[in-house]
Design a protein around this motif. Structure first.
Motif: not given
Length: 619
Positions: A189, A193, A232, A234, A387, A433-434, A454-455, A458
């Motif tokens: 997680n 961005w 996105w 990591w 979120t 991710y938000t 993106v979620g 993951i």
């Protein structure tokens, strides 16, 4: 030509440099610079191969002298007995579970000292005595001279071993796409961005050539941020963790979820994640804006052998009811889902929070939800936290007061304290991710489709340990053993086989010590040539036997013509025949003629030059 001299050593050692961790990783000495890392690793490989080749040549000349057959035979027998002893010792350590870095290090040092002592006794003693006799010295070596080389060698081995271990642990980078280990759940997680600008020279050139673009609606800023799109990414993890997160494509997801059933339970956030997975599986129109579609309806979709369901359950007690229904069907003998994705909490804060009775009932519902998530031990479960809320975009005062970001963060904390997150096998953190796209939440809670993509990516990376493939190395039993702290790692050398290794060692020994690039088959052909030739073309006398030593056959004539020491077989024939004349074929005669002509030419040119000098002197 130079590299070819130690190509065998390169073949042996390249597994340890470019196929580390049983072929799943490469050695990283220069992190972040893959091309430089390849150059450094290749140079190190060549250095090790060259050093090993030189040592082999020196030791083979010492242990297998060309003028002492008896010593060569004794050394060869000792070599095979030593290798067999090492194998027996290794099998013994493996049988009594003593294989480990400490045992291997101590064994290498002790066996190295013994090997050093054996080589010194077998080779150096006689040369040392000869040197003393010539020098007239009778003093013996001191204790320091005898003990210091093994001590220095042991220290070198320890330093090299520790250095190599540190480098391998800190720089083992996975090659290919091996399954991610469960420890990566702590980092999956962790991302953000990042802007990818379209103002780079490469992108502008591509747009101009391939897309026929002439100008952009927005000029590029001096820092290159103009027209940037958000993607996105990591965050980078340590290479030895082997957490190489990546985007999964449609083929991979279809293979991963083949013959499986996935159920989504929750509010609009979970529904958008459901649509994102449908898009990843090939339905590009999933989640498109359609006012005719019922918002709170359940959805069922099939992708080949993959079954997917979405169940509308915005509140905690409704999610508990859906989970119980699934559990009851499983108890009745019906096949349950392989993966359950549950999420919510934001609407609980809006509808079940006003009074103390509401908060108490919510606490009970959340505790039951944690039990249901923990009860589904045979099914992988994913909990999705709410979120990030864009508070100014909420369209009513009630939502802005009851469901703002601060209030929703309290709900996340309450779910975590009531063991919902610890009961699930995996947690998808909504703010992770938000966070960088909050301003794009048009109603305060829902986001554009790429955010939910993106979620799902993951979660897709988490499926490596949530839904291990049957052909992979990770199993459910392995996961449980890791969680209980009883995990027993696989034996060292998954790609190796002791008997094949012994066979390759035998072939390598033949090539190194017998100077036979065909692993002994040239000697077999020599034997056949002797039999056929002696029976067909030659008489039984020893003087007329054909040449069977390839080395002597290739270089014997040149040794004789250039007045070099005679080859060993030539000496034997000379002793047996009583003369130094060699039987030559037409081809050999041609070669000798060429050498004689070349010699005469050189002599003639030398005499002519000398004569010209003498004439000039007379003048």
């Amino acid at each position: 030509k130079t590299i070819g001299k130690f190509s065998l050593e390169i073949f042996i050692f390249h597994h340890y440099f470019f196929l580390a961790d049983h072929g799943n990783a490469v050695l990283v000495l220069v992190p972040g610079y893959p091309k430089c890392n390849v150059v450094v690793t290749a140079l190190l490989l060549l250095l090790v191969a060259r050093t090993t080749h030189n040592l082999t040549v020196i030791l083979s000349a010492m242990m297998f002298p060309a003028d002492d057959d008896n010593k060569s035979i004794r050394s060869l027998a000792t070599f095979f007995v030593t290798v067999l002893g090492f194998y027996c010792l290794a099998f013994t350590f493996n049988a009594v579970d003593l294989v480990g870095p400490a045992t291997v290090t101590v064994g290498i040092i002790l066996l190295g000292i013994l090997l050093y002592k054996a080589i010194i006794d077998a080779t150096w003693t006689e040369y040392k005595n000869v040197g003393r006799q010539l020098a007239g010295v009778e003093e013996n070596e001191s204790v320091i001279a005898e003990v210091s080389p093994p001590i220095i060698g042991a220290l070198v081995v320890m330093v090299l071993g520790i250095s190599w271990y540190i480098v391998s642990v800190a720089g083992a980078s996975g090659g290919g796409h091996p399954p991610l280990p469960k420890l990566c759940e702590n980092y999956v997680n962790d991302g953000m961005w990042v802007p990818v600008t379209a103002c780079s020279e490469y992108q502008r050139g591509h747009d101009t050539r391939d897309l026929d673009m002439g100008a952009y609606y927005r000029d590029c800023d001096l820092d290159g941020s103009g027209g940037a799109a958000l993607h996105w990414g990591w965050k980078r993890t340590k290479p030895n963790l082997k957490c190489q997160f990546r985007s999964r494509n449609t083929v991979e997801m279809r293979n991963k979820l083949s013959h499986r059933m996935v159920v989504f339970i929750g509010d609009e956030m979970v529904r958008n994640l459901f649509h994102a997975l449908c898009r990843l599986l090939g339905d590009t129109e999933a989640g498109m804006y359609d006012s005719s579609e019922a918002v709170h309806s359940e959805i069922n979709k099939v992708f080949g052998t993959i079954r997917m369901e979405y169940k509308w359950a915005p509140l905690a007690y409704e999610q508990v009811a859906k989970m119980k229904d699934i559990r009851m069907k499983g108890n009745a003998g019906l096949k349950g889902p392989d993966l359950i994705v549950v999420g919510g909490g934001a609407l609980d804060r809006l509808h079940v929070w006003a009074t103390d009775e509401d908060q108490e009932s919510l606490n009970v519902a959340v505790q039951n939800l944690a039990k249901e998530l923990d009860f589904s031990s045979a099914t992988a479960t994913v909990w999705c936290t709410p979120t990030t809320v864009n508070t100014p975009a909420l369209n009513t005062d009630e939502k802005r007061n009851q469901m703002n970001e601060m209030a929703v963060s309290e709900v996340r904390k309450m779910y975590a304290e009531l063991d919902v997150e610890s009961s699930a096998n995996f947690v998808l953190e909504g703010p992770a991710y938000t966070m960088g796209r909050v301003s794009e939440s048009y109603d305060g809670r829902l986001y554009p489709r790429p955010v939910y993509d993106v979620g799902i990516q993951i979660i897709a990376n988490g499926l490596d340990w949530l839904l291990p493939s049957s052909s992979g190395t990770t199993t459910t039993d392995t996961m449980m053993e890791e969680e209980n702290g009883t995990f027993d790692p696989p034996a060292t050398g998954v790609l190796s086989h002791p008997y094949f290794g012994l066979m390759m060692l035998l072939f390598g020994s033949i090539g190194l010590f017998f100077f036979d690039g065909y692993l002994g088959f040239s000697y077999l052909s020599s034997l056949l040539v002797r039999i056929i030739s002696s029976s067909s073309y030659y008489s039984s006398t020893e003087e007329e036997q054909p040449e069977t030593n390839f080395l002597d056959e290739a270089y014997g004539l040149y040794h004789q013509r250039l007045k070099l020491p005679a080859m060993r077989e030539s000496k034997k024939r000379s002793k047996n025949s009583g003369n130094n004349r060699m039987n030559t074929t037409q081809e050999d005669s041609d070669l000798l003629s060429l050498l004689e002509n070349d010699s005469l030419t050189r002599d003639g040119s030398g005499r002519s030059s000398n004569g010209s000098r003498r004439r000039s002197n007379k003048r």
